[in-house]
Write an enzyme that holds these catalytic residues in place. Structure first.
Site, PDB file in Angstrom:
ATOM      1  N   TYR A   8       0.667  -1.083   0.025  1.00 53.09           N
ATOM      2  CA  TYR A   8      -0.205  -0.068   0.097  1.00 53.09           C
ATOM      3  C   TYR A   8       0.940   1.201   0.060  1.00 53.09           C
ATOM      4  CZ  TYR A   8      -4.575   2.377   0.707  1.00 53.09           C
ATOM      5  OH  TYR A   8      -5.604   3.406   0.405  1.00 53.09           O
ATOM      6  N   LYS A  43      -2.891   8.356   2.759  1.00 52.07           N
ATOM      7  CA  LYS A  43      -4.229   8.165   3.753  1.00 52.07           C
ATOM      8  C   LYS A  43      -4.198   8.752   5.123  1.00 52.07           C
ATOM      9  CE  LYS A  43      -7.141   6.374   0.746  1.00 52.07           C
ATOM     10  NZ  LYS A  43      -8.163   7.145   0.265  1.00 52.07           N
TER      11      LYS A  43
END
Ligand code: NAD
Length: 256
Positions: free
Chosen positions: A158, A165
């Site tokens: 990720y 995020k």
């Protein structure tokens, strides 16, 4: 679902196709009777968004381009919304992007350009959108952004999006503190993994889905409808005491 949002208007940013989480939110909001305004990133998505919107029960006619990397685009988009709709009651930010090559391998190999691009589209965009949306919410409102557990914990592949995020989730808190005085609430939904155009870019995404099925408390994957219904709650007065929060809609995976 039984919450009514009749007479309220929401902007939905980030429908690309019928798999988009934004589309799940759109369907839930449509069922609640809300008026909807849609924005899309570029001409490439216009037809698919218009075709999808035509399948909804309500008549939602305002569908506008808005590339969030352009200040002018965001200003123009919310200017048009002001002219055409007058006011809004909230917006859903369902926007993220990172280069595929940054979503695999070693995080230490992340390029400056790839890092800044992911931050620009996936995190800073919430701030500039809030800036131009707040005058349209003079009577209060609710902003909802979408995040992922990879912003709280290190997950394989990720990488740069996890860092974006984390910044997005902190922006939610700063914006909540700032806009609360105007009666605007700002929250995030941390969705479990869902197969979409964006998630296709994350290397080995299938094993992530499999792990949720196997290990999460509810032993199943998250659906866009579950995220959509939580967004309806966050847009409604039922959630009037909640701001600056990240709600996990992930079959409980985050408790593990
Ligand atoms: P998606 O590809 O359907 O949606 C991403 C959207 O971002 C697209 O509509 C795309 O056009 C838009 N976008 C990209 N660059 C843009 C730009 N410059 N200007 C305006 N819009 C731009 O994928 P999705 O999975 O539905 O993603 C929606 C949100 O949900 C993202 O924030 C994503 O990180 C988040 N999320 C996804 C998952 C998942 O597993 N799919 C899990 C948690 C959170």
């Amino acid at each position: 679902m039984s919450i009514s949002l009749k007479g309220k208007t929401f902007v939905i940013m980030g429908v690309a196709n019928k798999r988009s989480i934004a589309w799940g939110i759109a369907r839930s909001l449509d069922q609640s009777g809300a008026n909807l305004i849609f924005t899309y990133a570029s001409e490439r998505f216009e037809k698919s968004v218009r075709d999808l919107v035509a399948t909804l029960e309500g008549k939602h006619e305002l569908i506008l381009p808005c590339d969030v990397t352009s200040d002018e685009d965001v200003e123009k988009c919310f200017g048009t919304i002001k002219e055409q709709a007058g006011k809004i009651d909230g917006l859903a930010h369902c926007i993220a992007f990172a280069k595929t090559e940054e979503l695999a391998g070693d995080f230490s190999e992340t390029s400056r350009e790839g890092y800044l691009l992911a931050q620009n589209i996936s995190s800073y965009s919430l701030t500039i959108i809030s800036k131009y949306a707040k005058p349209l919410m003079a009577e209060g409102g609710s902003i909802v952004a979408l995040t992922y557990i990879g912003g709280e914990r290190v997950l394989p592949n990720y990488n740069v999006m996890g860092v974006a995020k984390a910044a997005l989730e902190m922006s939610v808190r700063y914006l909540a503190a700032d806009l609360g005085k105007q009666g605007i609430r700002v929250n995030a939904i941390s969705s479990g993994p869902i197969r979409t155009l964006s998630s296709k870019g994350v290397s080995d995404f299938n094993s992530i889905l499999h792990e949720i099925e196997e290990k999460s408390p509810l032993h199943r994957n998250t659906t866009p409808e579950e995220v959509g219904d939580t967004a309806v709650f966050l847009f409604s007065d039922m959630s009037r005491g909640i701001t600056g929060e990240t709600i996990h809609v992930d079959s409980g995976y985050h408790v593990l």
